[in-house]
Design an enzyme around this catalytic site. Structure first.
Site, PDB file in Angstrom:
ATOM      1  CD  GLU A 251      -3.071  -1.131   2.266  1.00 22.07           C
ATOM      2  OE1 GLU A 251      -4.207  -1.161   1.696  1.00 22.07           O
ATOM      3  OE2 GLU A 251      -2.750  -1.051   3.198  1.00 22.07           O
TER       4      GLU A 251
ATOM      5  CB  CYS B  16       2.882   7.470   3.548  1.00 19.23           C
ATOM      6  SG  CYS B  16       3.543   6.310   4.438  1.00 19.23           S
TER       7      CYS B  16
ATOM      8  CB  CYS C  59       7.345  -5.638   8.618  1.00 20.92           C
ATOM      9  SG  CYS C  59       8.582  -4.952   9.296  1.00 20.92           S
TER      10      CYS C  59
ATOM     11  CB  CYS D 297       6.309  -2.857  16.000  1.00 24.49           C
ATOM     12  SG  CYS D 297       8.316  -2.698  15.565  1.00 24.49           S
TER      13      CYS D 297
ATOM     14  CB  CYS E  14       3.206  -2.079  13.816  1.00 19.83           C
ATOM     15  SG  CYS E  14       3.271  -1.800  11.932  1.00 19.83           S
TER      16      CYS E  14
ATOM     17  CB  SER F 171       9.868   3.677  15.206  1.00 20.86           C
ATOM     18  OG  SER F 171       9.129   4.170  13.760  1.00 20.86           O
ATOM     19  CG  LEU F 172      12.791   6.847  21.046  1.00 19.60           C
ATOM     20  CD1 LEU F 172      13.819   5.834  21.081  1.00 19.60           C
ATOM     21  CD2 LEU F 172      13.126   8.192  21.659  1.00 19.60           C
ATOM     22  CG  HIS F 173       7.198   3.972  19.187  1.00 16.53           C
ATOM     23  ND1 HIS F 173       6.917   5.079  18.682  1.00 16.53           N
ATOM     24  CD2 HIS F 173       7.346   2.968  18.070  1.00 16.53           C
ATOM     25  CE1 HIS F 173       6.665   4.780  17.284  1.00 16.53           C
ATOM     26  NE2 HIS F 173       7.056   3.847  16.838  1.00 16.53           N
TER      27      HIS F 173
ATOM     28  CG  ASN G  98      -3.689   5.875  13.848  1.00 21.01           C
ATOM     29  OD1 ASN G  98      -4.597   6.515  14.180  1.00 21.01           O
ATOM     30  ND2 ASN G  98      -2.640   6.084  13.390  1.00 21.01           N
TER      31      ASN G  98
ATOM     32  CB  CYS H  81       0.965   5.931  11.534  1.00 23.32           C
ATOM     33  SG  CYS H  81       1.397   7.467  10.917  1.00 23.32           S
TER      34      CYS H  81
HETATM   35  N1  SAH Z   1       8.996   0.412   9.569  1.00 23.05           N
HETATM   36  C1  SAH Z   1       9.287   1.761   9.824  1.00 23.05           C
HETATM   37  C2  SAH Z   1       8.404   2.669   8.900  1.00 23.05           C
HETATM   38  C3  SAH Z   1       6.925   2.411   8.831  1.00 23.05           C
HETATM   39  S1  SAH Z   1       6.006   2.771  10.365  1.00 23.05           S
HETATM   40  C4  SAH Z   1       9.137   2.280  11.174  1.00 23.05           C
HETATM   41  O1  SAH Z   1       8.892   1.528  12.104  1.00 23.05           O
HETATM   42  O2  SAH Z   1       9.645   3.319  11.433  1.00 23.05           O
HETATM   43  C5  SAH Z   1       5.552   4.392  10.304  1.00 23.05           C
HETATM   44  C6  SAH Z   1       5.360   4.920  11.781  1.00 23.05           C
HETATM   45  O3  SAH Z   1       4.163   4.515  12.510  1.00 23.05           O
HETATM   46  C7  SAH Z   1       6.390   4.102  12.977  1.00 23.05           C
HETATM   47  O4  SAH Z   1       6.588   5.245  13.823  1.00 23.05           O
HETATM   48  C8  SAH Z   1       5.466   3.335  13.944  1.00 23.05           C
HETATM   49  O5  SAH Z   1       6.094   2.846  14.775  1.00 23.05           O
HETATM   50  C9  SAH Z   1       4.065   3.824  13.674  1.00 23.05           C
HETATM   51  N2  SAH Z   1       3.075   2.879  13.826  1.00 23.05           N
HETATM   52  C10 SAH Z   1       3.017   1.638  13.792  1.00 23.05           C
HETATM   53  N3  SAH Z   1       1.657   1.138  14.136  1.00 23.05           N
HETATM   54  C11 SAH Z   1       1.129   2.164  14.499  1.00 23.05           C
HETATM   55  C12 SAH Z   1      -0.313   2.496  15.030  1.00 23.05           C
HETATM   56  N4  SAH Z   1      -1.152   1.292  15.332  1.00 23.05           N
HETATM   57  N5  SAH Z   1      -0.623   3.601  15.677  1.00 23.05           N
HETATM   58  C13 SAH Z   1       0.248   4.621  15.387  1.00 23.05           C
HETATM   59  N6  SAH Z   1       1.482   4.690  14.898  1.00 23.05           N
HETATM   60  C14 SAH Z   1       1.834   3.345  14.858  1.00 23.05           C
HETATM   61 FE1  SF4 Z   2       7.634  -3.284  10.797  1.00 21.92          FE
HETATM   62 FE2  SF4 Z   2       7.668  -0.621  11.238  1.00 21.92          FE
HETATM   63 FE3  SF4 Z   2       5.428  -2.040  11.696  1.00 21.92          FE
HETATM   64 FE4  SF4 Z   2       7.551  -2.270  13.160  1.00 21.92          FE
HETATM   65  S1  SF4 Z   2       6.407  -0.356  12.954  1.00 21.92           S
HETATM   66  S2  SF4 Z   2       6.170  -3.798  12.196  1.00 21.92           S
HETATM   67  S3  SF4 Z   2       9.178  -2.193  11.594  1.00 21.92           S
HETATM   68  S4  SF4 Z   2       6.672  -1.482   9.663  1.00 21.92           S
END
Ligand code: SAH
Ligand code: SF4
Length: 392
Positions: A103, A116, A123, A127, A130, A233-235, A310, A353
């Site tokens: 996508e 984007c 992947c 995470c 995600c 993506s620190l989190h 999200n 995201c």
């Molecule tokens: N794989 C890369 C880029 C894709 S994700 C990465 O992890 O950085 C883009 C951003 O969305 C990242 O910061 C990811 O952690 C965040 N993200 C993933 N799932 C999410 C969700 N359900 N709600 C909000 N942000 C999310």
């Molecule tokens: Fe992969 Fe980024 Fe999603 Fe983590 S947040 S599972 S690295 S796409």
């Protein structure tokens, strides 16, 4: 007989020109006995004019166009589905030659916007928050497929030939779609170099942001070879919490990640690293987390981008309350950091995201259950420990 310039079938064995480096394109044209200046012409048609067929390339001469059409295709992905959200966010499901899908999302502002782009189908990382992380890695996308996503978006907005900077609706690229771009660095780098070439698509490195979950060795390569903006993506501000929600933290813990950020070339106040931080209720959103964050990144030209979580079908977390997100941002501001709160875009079409995902190759129900149990345990343990530390 196949009509001239007809859309190519998946079984088409002709080579795609989109995605070849300039050197590779030159070699192909030389193999047809063409002179060097043809490379410049074809490049211009592909990346400045956005030609979809050889018959459009009118200054090439009929014979050469026929020869090209025999052996090559221009090569764009096929759009399997296009959806536009009530907030104008647009999402494409791209289908590639082998039937795999990924996508792409365009997030419009008033007179500009970011495309984007996905770097992988699925992947390897998992995470916990995600949606893409629930999908197996099917394969890396090729440079052509990465670049093709941007070209399809431009087709859709009629932005060929390449407009001048001021008039571009598609003004930025964020590598924030499906997949971990730094686990597919060679193809991502090849595609972005083509995007940045100033006699083609001509998007400068400051208009491109690559987001990574923290693949430390490749962060260094990204800085040296591409110099694009970096988002991490620190989190979480500590290893326990981060490992519980992002298993990659076991491989590259915070100390190494932060060191790589510190060394990222070209950092200054006007060019900061973006630390993305997904707001997960009860997991990473306390004020002590916020304070710990400011200590962690002290000295790095940095800004924070707080992403309200999200939800997606089957997700386990809740988004932090609006008040918590606002307090969290305030704490970061007071310590001297910009901390914007990202407005979710395209939630109604699952384009926000972390919501991207295609139907192929889900993890099995058993694997999902195992992940859920492990996740709950890890998250709970990290949280209990934090609470105990706070009370002590
Ligand atoms: N794989 C890369 C880029 C894709 S994700 C990465 O992890 O950085 C883009 C951003 O969305 C990242 O910061 C990811 O952690 C965040 N993200 C993933 N799932 C999410 C969700 N359900 N709600 C909000 N942000 C999310
Ligand atoms: Fe992969 Fe980024 Fe999603 Fe983590 S947040 S599972 S690295 S796409």
């Amino acid at each position: 007989m196949r009509p001239k310039d007809a859309p190519h079938a998946p079984t088409d064995t002709r080579t795609a020109l989109v995605g070849l480096s300039r050197g590779e394109l030159a070699a192909e044209l030389a193999s047809l006995g063409e002179k060097a200046f043809r490379t410049k012409q074809v490049w211009h048609w592909l990346y400045h004019r956005g030609a979809k067929t050889f018959s459009e390339m009118t200054d090439l001469g009929k014979e050469l166009r026929a020869k090209l059409d025999e052996r090559y295709i221009v090569g764009r992905p096929t759009v399997a589905r296009e959806q536009t959200s009530t907030d104008r966010t647009r999402k494409w499901l791209m289908a590639f030659g082998d039937g795999q899908k990924a996508e792409t999302v365009f997030i419009p502002e008033d007179d500009r916007g970011a495309v984007c782009i996905s770097s992988q189908v699925g992947c390897t990382l998992t995470c916990r928050f995600c949606n893409t992380g629930t999908q197996r890695l099917v394969r890396n996308l090729t440079a052509a497929e990465i670049l093709g996503q941007f070209m399809i978006a431009r087709d859709s907005y009629g932005e060929w030939p390449t407009p001048t900077d001021e008039r571009r609706m598609l003004s930025n690229i964020v590598m924030m779609g499906m997949g971990e771009p730094l686990y597919n660095f060679d193809n991502v780098a090849k595609a972005l170099k083509i995007v940045m070439a100033d006699d083609g698509i001509a998007l400068g490195k400051r208009r491109i942001t690559l987001s990574t979950s923290g693949v430390v060795p490749e962060i260094r390569r990204c800085g040296a070879e591409l110099g694009v903006n970096l988002a991490i993506s620190l989190h979480a501000p500590d290893d326990d919490t981060r490992t519980a929600i992002m298993p990659i933290n076991k491989k590259y813990p915070l100390k190494e990640l932060i060191a790589a950020c510190r060394d990222y070339p070209g950092l200054q106040n006007s060019r900061r690293i973006t630390f993305e931080y997904v707001m997960l209720k009860g997991i990473n959103d306390s004020m002590s987390h916020a304070r710990a964050l400011t200590k962690l990144v002290a000295g790095i030209p940095a800004k924070f981008n707080l992403i309200p979580f999200n939800p997606w079908p089957g997700s386990l977390y809740e988004c932090s309350d609006a008040e918590t997100v606002s307090d969290f941002s305030e704490t970061l501001y007071k310590a001297g950091y910009t901390a914007t709160i990202r407005t979710p875009r395209g939630r109604d079409i699952l384009a926000a995201c972390g919501q991207l995902r295609t139907d192929s190759e889900r993890l099995s129900a058993k694997e999902m259950r195992e992940r859920e149990t492990e996740e709950r345990k890890l998250a709970q343990a990290a949280w209990d420990e934090k609470e105990a530390a706070l009370k002590a």
